[in-house]
Scaffold this active site. Structure first.
Site, PDB file in Angstrom:
ATOM      1  CE1 TYR A 194      41.859  -0.312  -7.258  1.00 43.66           C
ATOM      2  CE2 TYR A 194      40.890  -2.373  -7.235  1.00 43.66           C
ATOM      3  CZ  TYR A 194      40.295  -1.663  -7.438  1.00 43.66           C
ATOM      4  OH  TYR A 194      39.298  -0.810  -7.324  1.00 43.66           O
TER       5      TYR A 194
ATOM      6  CG  HIS B  46      38.697   2.730 -11.597  1.00 52.08           C
ATOM      7  ND1 HIS B  46      40.074   1.835 -11.472  1.00 52.08           N
ATOM      8  CD2 HIS B  46      37.941   2.780 -10.388  1.00 52.08           C
ATOM      9  CE1 HIS B  46      40.420   2.134 -10.394  1.00 52.08           C
ATOM     10  NE2 HIS B  46      39.331   2.631  -9.637  1.00 52.08           N
TER      11      HIS B  46
ATOM     12  N   PRO C 165      32.328   0.918   2.046  1.00 58.43           N
ATOM     13  CG  PRO C 165      31.508  -1.070   1.804  1.00 58.43           C
ATOM     14  CD  PRO C 165      32.353  -0.595   1.189  1.00 58.43           C
TER      15      PRO C 165
ATOM     16  NE  ARG D 284      38.862   6.383   1.102  1.00 54.83           N
ATOM     17  CZ  ARG D 284      38.505   6.138  -0.857  1.00 54.83           C
ATOM     18  NH1 ARG D 284      39.479   4.671  -0.211  1.00 54.83           N
ATOM     19  NH2 ARG D 284      37.933   6.007  -1.362  1.00 54.83           N
TER      20      ARG D 284
ATOM     21  CG  PHE E  61      36.963   7.025  10.354  1.00 56.32           C
ATOM     22  CD1 PHE E  61      37.957   6.769  10.393  1.00 56.32           C
ATOM     23  CD2 PHE E  61      36.217   7.718  10.845  1.00 56.32           C
ATOM     24  CE1 PHE E  61      38.718   8.061  11.807  1.00 56.32           C
ATOM     25  CE2 PHE E  61      36.279   8.876  11.203  1.00 56.32           C
ATOM     26  CZ  PHE E  61      38.064   8.566  12.552  1.00 56.32           C
TER      27      PHE E  61
END
Length: 336
Positions: free
Chosen positions: A64, A133, A214, A217, A219
């Site tokens: 990130y 990762h 969770p 994303r 939505f």
């Protein structure tokens, strides 16, 4: 300080709150915004508020930024390091110029290089939980985990984890050194770990499970009504389940969840998080805004009855979501 309930994550001794904080959206990745614009001051204030609410389990990665996110966390936790549980990840290769090569590197020498860089960027001498990762397809998992085990012996890392790996890989890794937890995308919108054996194997071996994304994303929040609601450079535009016909099929399911949440007097986000927590899984919803950290933390106090869970799962059974969770190329990067 809140008294958010804490549980054991796996069986190696790591004790965490029932909900963590995903920090990815607080910075860019390779110059692009993952979930729209971020503000450093508000991100730091969000991390401080999370601590007040008992959400002291922070999840970041060297990817990130690259590296910018860990440096942001260092600023946020300065002077309070011992009050936070820090999880970071390595495996997406970052070169000596701090650029992503977009290759994967799990070679032992890279493990050592990556951890030293993360320790420096986080401003700490020990990482609580260190994840691989993504699996490096060119390096045996036993070699990578062997190097990670050495980090535990040397005191640079307390516990080790894996992200987005198959049940078979988990078994191989756990034989080398006890794996504390596995992190994978999991939500009412993504229940593949129930089908592919991953949840079964972590349960069998006493390994914890952490769910990223969770809330599907974002939505499930219901704030996204059309595919055009994503900012121009938002990476969700490139995800098949948020495109075209898939988007609207999935939106119908979200609307049904909203009705259930409304009847109980909480938000769809809280319903989604409470469902994950009810499974004994730690969700790490990502937010960079103060107003959402309080909403998310409140989900830890919601109890869903077995009947409610069954009702929710009848609306969103495994495999009902239209479209893949990543584009074709990104799906190839996942050990399945």
């Amino acid at each position: 300080m809140s008294t958010m309930k804490k549980i054991n994550l796996g069986s190696q001794g790591l004790h965490v709150p029932v909900e963590g904080l995903g920090c990815m959206g607080m910075t860019t990745i390779a110059g692009g915004n993952i979930y729209g614009q971020a503000n450093e001051q508000e991100a730091i204030a969000t991390i401080h508020k999370a601590l007040e609410l008992g959400v002291n389990f922070l999840d970041t990665a060297d990817l990130y930024g690259p590296l910018l996110n860990e440096r942001l966390l260092a600023k946020a936790i300065k002077g309070n390091r011992d009050k936070y549980i820090i999880a970071t990840k390595f495996g997406f290769e970052i070169d000596d110029n701090e650029q992503l090569t977009w290759g994967f590197n799990g070679k032992p020498e890279y493990v050592n290089k990556a951890v030293d860089r993360s320790l420096k960027n986080l401003g700490t001498d020990c990482i609580d939980l260190y994840y691989l990762h993504r699996l490096d397809p060119n390096t045996p998992i036993e070699d990578t985990v062997g190097a990670m085990a050495d980090l535990v012996k040397s005191g640079k890392v307390k516990y080790i984890g894996l992200s987005e790996v198959s049940a078979e890989t988990i078994r191989k890794a756990h034989k080398v050194h006890p794996i504390t937890t596995v992190q994978t995308e999991y939500s009412l919108f993504e229940r593949q770990p129930e089908v592919n054996g991953v949840l079964d194997v972590v349960k069998e071996l006493g390994i914890g499970f952490v769910a990223y994304s969770p809330v599907g994303r974002g939505f499930i929040t219901g704030q996204i009504k059309t595919p055009d609601d994503f900012e121009a450079n938002d990476f969700r535009r490139d995800i098949p389940r948020f495109q075209g016909e898939n988007f609207y099929k999935n939106l119908e399911l979200v609307n049904q969840l909203h009705a259930i949440a409304g009847n109980r007097g909480f938000t769809p986000t809280q319903l989604a998080l409470a469902w994950v927590i009810a499974k004994g899984i730690i969700p790490i919803p990502g937010t960079k805004r103060l107003k959402y950290i309080e909403e998310n933390a409140a989900a830890a106090n919601i109890t869903l009855s077995p009947a409610e869970i069954a009702h929710i799962e009848s609306i969103l059974p495994t495999g009902v979501i239209a479209g893949e969770r990543y584009n074709t190329q990104q799906m190839q990067n996942i050990d399945q």
